[in-house]
Enzyme design. Sequence first.
Site, PDB file in Angstrom:
ATOM      1  N   HIS A 191      19.694  46.270 -23.018  1.00  0.00           N
ATOM      2  CA  HIS A 191      18.456  46.603 -22.309  1.00  0.00           C
ATOM      3  C   HIS A 191      17.217  46.073 -23.026  1.00  0.00           C
ATOM      4  CE1 HIS A 191      21.024  49.363 -20.051  1.00  0.00           C
ATOM      5  NE2 HIS A 191      20.016  49.553 -19.224  1.00  0.00           N
ATOM      6  N   ASN A 230      12.022  48.741 -20.187  1.00  0.00           N
ATOM      7  CA  ASN A 230      12.818  48.573 -18.971  1.00  0.00           C
ATOM      8  C   ASN A 230      12.122  49.182 -17.761  1.00  0.00           C
ATOM      9  OD1 ASN A 230      15.310  49.014 -21.265  1.00  0.00           O
ATOM     10  ND2 ASN A 230      15.351  47.223 -19.950  1.00  0.00           N
ATOM     11  N   HIS A 284      17.488  52.222  -8.741  1.00  0.00           N
ATOM     12  CA  HIS A 284      17.146  53.322  -7.842  1.00  0.00           C
ATOM     13  C   HIS A 284      17.104  52.836  -6.398  1.00  0.00           C
ATOM     14  CE1 HIS A 284      15.681  56.413 -10.878  1.00  0.00           C
ATOM     15  NE2 HIS A 284      15.978  55.354 -11.610  1.00  0.00           N
ATOM     16  N   ASP A 291      20.922  57.059 -21.578  1.00  0.00           N
ATOM     17  CA  ASP A 291      20.874  56.672 -20.163  1.00  0.00           C
ATOM     18  C   ASP A 291      22.299  56.587 -19.612  1.00  0.00           C
ATOM     19  OD1 ASP A 291      19.565  56.129 -17.780  1.00  0.00           O
ATOM     20  OD2 ASP A 291      19.393  53.984 -18.145  1.00  0.00           O
ATOM     21  N   ARG A 322      -3.072  39.179 -21.945  1.00  0.00           N
ATOM     22  CA  ARG A 322      -4.309  39.645 -21.315  1.00  0.00           C
ATOM     23  C   ARG A 322      -4.139  41.003 -20.639  1.00  0.00           C
ATOM     24  NH1 ARG A 322      -4.494  34.032 -20.357  1.00  0.00           N
ATOM     25  NH2 ARG A 322      -6.316  33.059 -21.331  1.00  0.00           N
ATOM     26  N   LEU A 359      21.057  45.892 -14.007  1.00  0.00           N
ATOM     27  CA  LEU A 359      21.524  46.956 -14.893  1.00  0.00           C
ATOM     28  C   LEU A 359      21.392  48.304 -14.201  1.00  0.00           C
ATOM     29  CD1 LEU A 359      19.990  45.839 -18.317  1.00  0.00           C
ATOM     30  CD2 LEU A 359      22.414  45.821 -17.688  1.00  0.00           C
TER      31      LEU A 359
END
Length: 379
Positions: free
Chosen positions: A254, A222, A144, A278, A230, A311
């Site tokens: 992925h 992803n 993005h 996707d 933890r 990716l």
Amino acid sequence: MIHGTVTYRGGRIFDGTRLIDGYAISFKDGQRLAYGPDADVPDMGAVIHLGGDILGPGYVDLQVNGGDGIMLGDDPSVDTLSRIARAHRALGVTHLLPTLITDTPEITRATIAATIDAVREGVPGIAGLHLEGPHLSVARKGAHDAALIRPMTDDDLTELLAAADALPCLKVTIAPENVTEAQVAAMAQAGILVSLGHTDADYDTCRSYMAAGARCVTHLFNAMSQLGNREPGLVGAALACGKVFSGLIADAVHVHPEAIRTAWAAKSGPGRIFLVSDAMAVAGSDKTEFTLKDRTIHRRDGQLTLSDGTLAGADLDLTTAIRVMVEQVGLPLEAVLGAATTAPSQLLNAGLVTPADPNCRASDLIRISRDLRAVSVLI
């Protein structure tokens, strides 16, 4: 539409839950005429022997960014949506959420308007809209555009609530870093499918947002905080929260098959893991590259990447995803078929049409080869 009468037998029928052997189904002018054990369904009209192939409901894909050589954000229009839907129909998808990756407010508004028009016009396959951004975390942006990621404003929320009124399903992927719990609650109350993704939020924060109304997680593992000893992160929250469904890109790129196997076993219900493609512009085409906001995406060896190796979506169809889940992850075929059909249809709040449904039409079904390497449509 199929004209005349056709009978299918000699295969396996998936009814949304079970794979059934020794059943047949016939259609007259595309409408189901008879269904049941072989002995109860005589040969009528043309007889098609499936040769062990699977006949079942079409796939439901809640994350489709593009297809037929075009991305949704390239030209938000009814024509673009029709092209994308047709490309994925040939890949076995009968219901999809076209997905807009983080973009400008103008493109987002145009996409919402085009999708509303497409639904009103009855464009086959368009089940709503998925807005993946722009209210994400820059730290987990993936492919993005960081320059377009921003907090959700009151105006943004108002526009989303209005869109939800006009669409059969509106899915919105958000990150707690840029959206408040109150905004999530308002969206959930309006029927918006709020999905957590592209976030670095910790486990407790993610659980709080789930309590506020988030019911889904976008592409599990992803672009999100990972499961640590933890700090369980969003991965841990997705697996622990029973009401939450999680999308999964099962291309063995992925997410490693062993991680998928572990997550599948660990997932609390009734929320389930479901498959998404996707898919990007290359879906249903032979293109080897395309552009995403002036950045070139390369298609090589079953992967889509930016020039730096990040990716950028997936070069995947759901038949391939099913094969990966069965052959590499080792899951039962019945369960995996459900992850491509029944589970995502629950999030759409739309009943899945299966061969067992008296109102089933041939166009609701697909034929999957017995080796899980090909799919064809019944029209």
